[in-house]
Write a protein that holds these residues in place. Structure first.
Motif, PDB file in Angstrom:
ATOM      1  N   GLN A 124       0.797  -1.250   0.059  1.00 37.42           N
ATOM      2  CA  GLN A 124      -0.029   0.063   0.113  1.00 37.42           C
ATOM      3  C   GLN A 124       0.919   1.177   0.350  1.00 37.42           C
ATOM      4  O   GLN A 124       0.504   2.316  -0.630  1.00 37.42           O
ATOM      5  CB  GLN A 124      -0.900   0.047   1.121  1.00 37.42           C
ATOM      6  CG  GLN A 124      -2.071   0.820   1.150  1.00 37.42           C
ATOM      7  CD  GLN A 124      -2.989   0.469  -0.099  1.00 37.42           C
ATOM      8  OE1 GLN A 124      -3.301  -0.630  -0.220  1.00 37.42           O
ATOM      9  NE2 GLN A 124      -3.119   1.553  -1.016  1.00 37.42           N
ATOM     10  N   ARG A 125       1.709   1.234   0.642  1.00 40.07           N
ATOM     11  CA  ARG A 125       2.846   2.387   0.760  1.00 40.07           C
ATOM     12  C   ARG A 125       3.632   2.755  -0.469  1.00 40.07           C
ATOM     13  O   ARG A 125       3.610   3.756  -1.133  1.00 40.07           O
ATOM     14  CB  ARG A 125       4.011   2.159   1.668  1.00 40.07           C
ATOM     15  CG  ARG A 125       3.577   2.802   3.175  1.00 40.07           C
ATOM     16  CD  ARG A 125       4.708   2.562   4.140  1.00 40.07           C
ATOM     17  NE  ARG A 125       4.626   1.083   4.675  1.00 40.07           N
ATOM     18  CZ  ARG A 125       5.635   0.486   5.344  1.00 40.07           C
ATOM     19  NH1 ARG A 125       6.466   1.274   5.673  1.00 40.07           N
ATOM     20  NH2 ARG A 125       5.533  -0.736   5.929  1.00 40.07           N
ATOM     21  N   ILE A 126       3.897   1.456  -1.003  1.00 42.85           N
ATOM     22  CA  ILE A 126       4.652   1.744  -2.538  1.00 42.85           C
ATOM     23  C   ILE A 126       3.551   2.358  -3.415  1.00 42.85           C
ATOM     24  O   ILE A 126       3.860   3.290  -4.226  1.00 42.85           O
ATOM     25  CB  ILE A 126       5.014   0.414  -2.916  1.00 42.85           C
ATOM     26  CG1 ILE A 126       6.369  -0.193  -2.000  1.00 42.85           C
ATOM     27  CG2 ILE A 126       5.703   0.423  -4.373  1.00 42.85           C
ATOM     28  CD1 ILE A 126       6.654  -1.618  -2.312  1.00 42.85           C
ATOM     29  N   VAL A 127       2.390   1.771  -3.594  1.00 39.76           N
ATOM     30  CA  VAL A 127       1.360   2.021  -4.601  1.00 39.76           C
ATOM     31  C   VAL A 127       0.713   3.715  -4.169  1.00 39.76           C
ATOM     32  O   VAL A 127       1.016   4.539  -5.051  1.00 39.76           O
ATOM     33  CB  VAL A 127      -0.104   1.552  -4.197  1.00 39.76           C
ATOM     34  CG1 VAL A 127      -1.111   2.237  -4.938  1.00 39.76           C
ATOM     35  CG2 VAL A 127       0.106   0.050  -4.702  1.00 39.76           C
ATOM     36  N   ASP A 128       0.889   4.198  -2.691  1.00 43.52           N
ATOM     37  CA  ASP A 128       0.836   5.619  -2.600  1.00 43.52           C
ATOM     38  C   ASP A 128       1.974   6.438  -2.917  1.00 43.52           C
ATOM     39  O   ASP A 128       1.689   7.515  -3.507  1.00 43.52           O
ATOM     40  CB  ASP A 128       0.745   5.690  -1.097  1.00 43.52           C
ATOM     41  CG  ASP A 128      -0.584   5.418  -0.516  1.00 43.52           C
ATOM     42  OD1 ASP A 128      -1.691   4.937  -1.334  1.00 43.52           O
ATOM     43  OD2 ASP A 128      -0.771   5.138   0.708  1.00 43.52           O
ATOM     44  N   TRP A 129       2.991   5.726  -2.826  1.00 46.73           N
ATOM     45  CA  TRP A 129       4.183   6.509  -3.326  1.00 46.73           C
ATOM     46  C   TRP A 129       4.427   6.808  -4.875  1.00 46.73           C
ATOM     47  O   TRP A 129       4.617   7.932  -5.321  1.00 46.73           O
ATOM     48  CB  TRP A 129       5.481   5.765  -2.711  1.00 46.73           C
ATOM     49  CG  TRP A 129       6.817   6.399  -3.092  1.00 46.73           C
ATOM     50  CD1 TRP A 129       7.317   7.521  -2.646  1.00 46.73           C
ATOM     51  CD2 TRP A 129       7.791   5.621  -4.023  1.00 46.73           C
ATOM     52  NE1 TRP A 129       8.431   7.623  -3.131  1.00 46.73           N
ATOM     53  CE2 TRP A 129       8.792   6.408  -3.871  1.00 46.73           C
ATOM     54  CE3 TRP A 129       7.767   4.521  -4.624  1.00 46.73           C
ATOM     55  CZ2 TRP A 129       9.980   6.281  -4.692  1.00 46.73           C
ATOM     56  CZ3 TRP A 129       8.883   4.232  -5.454  1.00 46.73           C
ATOM     57  CH2 TRP A 129      10.275   5.082  -5.617  1.00 46.73           C
ATOM     58  N   LYS A 131       1.643   6.710  -6.621  1.00 44.49           N
ATOM     59  CA  LYS A 131       0.645   7.728  -6.867  1.00 44.49           C
ATOM     60  C   LYS A 131       0.738   9.205  -6.682  1.00 44.49           C
ATOM     61  O   LYS A 131       0.524   9.891  -7.328  1.00 44.49           O
ATOM     62  CB  LYS A 131      -0.702   7.394  -5.965  1.00 44.49           C
ATOM     63  CG  LYS A 131      -1.786   6.367  -6.561  1.00 44.49           C
ATOM     64  CD  LYS A 131      -3.020   6.251  -5.674  1.00 44.49           C
ATOM     65  CE  LYS A 131      -3.657   5.048  -6.085  1.00 44.49           C
ATOM     66  NZ  LYS A 131      -4.739   4.558  -4.912  1.00 44.49           N
ATOM     67  N   SER A 132       1.649   9.449  -5.787  1.00 54.65           N
ATOM     68  CA  SER A 132       2.147  10.824  -5.514  1.00 54.65           C
ATOM     69  C   SER A 132       3.090  11.342  -6.601  1.00 54.65           C
ATOM     70  O   SER A 132       3.342  12.470  -6.563  1.00 54.65           O
ATOM     71  CB  SER A 132       2.893  10.671  -4.135  1.00 54.65           C
ATOM     72  OG  SER A 132       4.139  10.254  -4.217  1.00 54.65           O
ATOM     73  N   TRP A 133       3.361  10.500  -7.561  1.00 58.12           N
ATOM     74  CA  TRP A 133       3.984  11.143  -8.722  1.00 58.12           C
ATOM     75  C   TRP A 133       3.083  11.923  -9.701  1.00 58.12           C
ATOM     76  O   TRP A 133       3.671  12.661 -10.343  1.00 58.12           O
ATOM     77  CB  TRP A 133       4.904   9.882  -9.596  1.00 58.12           C
ATOM     78  CG  TRP A 133       5.855   9.218  -8.735  1.00 58.12           C
ATOM     79  CD1 TRP A 133       6.481   9.459  -7.517  1.00 58.12           C
ATOM     80  CD2 TRP A 133       6.556   8.002  -9.369  1.00 58.12           C
ATOM     81  NE1 TRP A 133       7.170   8.724  -7.284  1.00 58.12           N
ATOM     82  CE2 TRP A 133       7.274   7.784  -8.263  1.00 58.12           C
ATOM     83  CE3 TRP A 133       6.387   7.313 -10.591  1.00 58.12           C
ATOM     84  CZ2 TRP A 133       8.540   6.657  -8.338  1.00 58.12           C
ATOM     85  CZ3 TRP A 133       7.298   6.012 -10.587  1.00 58.12           C
ATOM     86  CH2 TRP A 133       7.996   5.819  -9.550  1.00 58.12           C
ATOM     87  N   PHE A 134       1.878  11.517  -9.640  1.00 63.63           N
ATOM     88  CA  PHE A 134       0.870  11.933 -10.795  1.00 63.63           C
ATOM     89  C   PHE A 134       0.167  13.127 -10.130  1.00 63.63           C
ATOM     90  O   PHE A 134       0.041  13.252  -9.097  1.00 63.63           O
ATOM     91  CB  PHE A 134      -0.090  10.965 -11.402  1.00 63.63           C
ATOM     92  CG  PHE A 134       0.733   9.808 -11.816  1.00 63.63           C
ATOM     93  CD1 PHE A 134       1.387  10.001 -13.096  1.00 63.63           C
ATOM     94  CD2 PHE A 134       1.159   8.477 -11.242  1.00 63.63           C
ATOM     95  CE1 PHE A 134       2.234   8.848 -13.748  1.00 63.63           C
ATOM     96  CE2 PHE A 134       1.774   7.678 -11.873  1.00 63.63           C
ATOM     97  CZ  PHE A 134       2.410   7.759 -12.889  1.00 63.63           C
TER      98      PHE A 134
END
Ligand SMILES: [Zn+2]
Length: 134
Positions: A124-129, A131-134
């Protein structure tokens, strides 16, 4: 031949071939092993770690706690090793074996669920990370 006592032998590594009546103890690998005390030559490995077996030493004599239930062996032997002596316990009944298995499975499942939770949170943390690029 059924053995009534075991002699502890401290080793680095558990040998491939075990002698009847000897309890091999590897402190290095936190494990102990012996041939089933009923004489069936079944190899019994008892990991010496939390939640499994505890090795008690008393003036050169050893005890294993809890009892040893060999329900994966054909003989289904059940005994205690206390101060080098083998104390035969009653055989587990079929339902006791099932109860034990269920208990073991539950402990394993709980550990598995906990691990999955940790993995998921990491994911989940990786996904959030990302997502934070976009
Ligand atoms: Zn046996």
């Amino acid at each position: 031949m059924k053995v009534s006592s075991v002699a502890p032998q401290f080793v680095d590594r558990i040998p491939k071939t075990l002698e009847d009546g000897v309890l091999y103890i590897s402190e290095k690998y936190s494990t102990a092993a012996h041939n089933c005390c009923c004489g069936c030559k079944g190899k019994v490995v008892t990991p010496l770690k939390e939640g499994r077996w505890l090795l008690k030493r008393n003036k050169g004599r050893v005890s294993l706690v809890p009892s040893i239930g060999n329900w994966s062996l054909a003989c289904q032997s059940h005994y205690w090793i206390e101060n080098n002596s083998v104390r035969w316990a009653t055989r587990f009944t079929h339902s006791q074996i099932e109860a034990n298995r269920t208990h073991d499975r539950k402990v394993l499942e709980a550990a598995h669920v906990e691990r999955r939770m940790k993995e998921r949170t990491l994911w989940q943390r990786i996904v959030d990370w990302i997502k934070s690029w976009f």
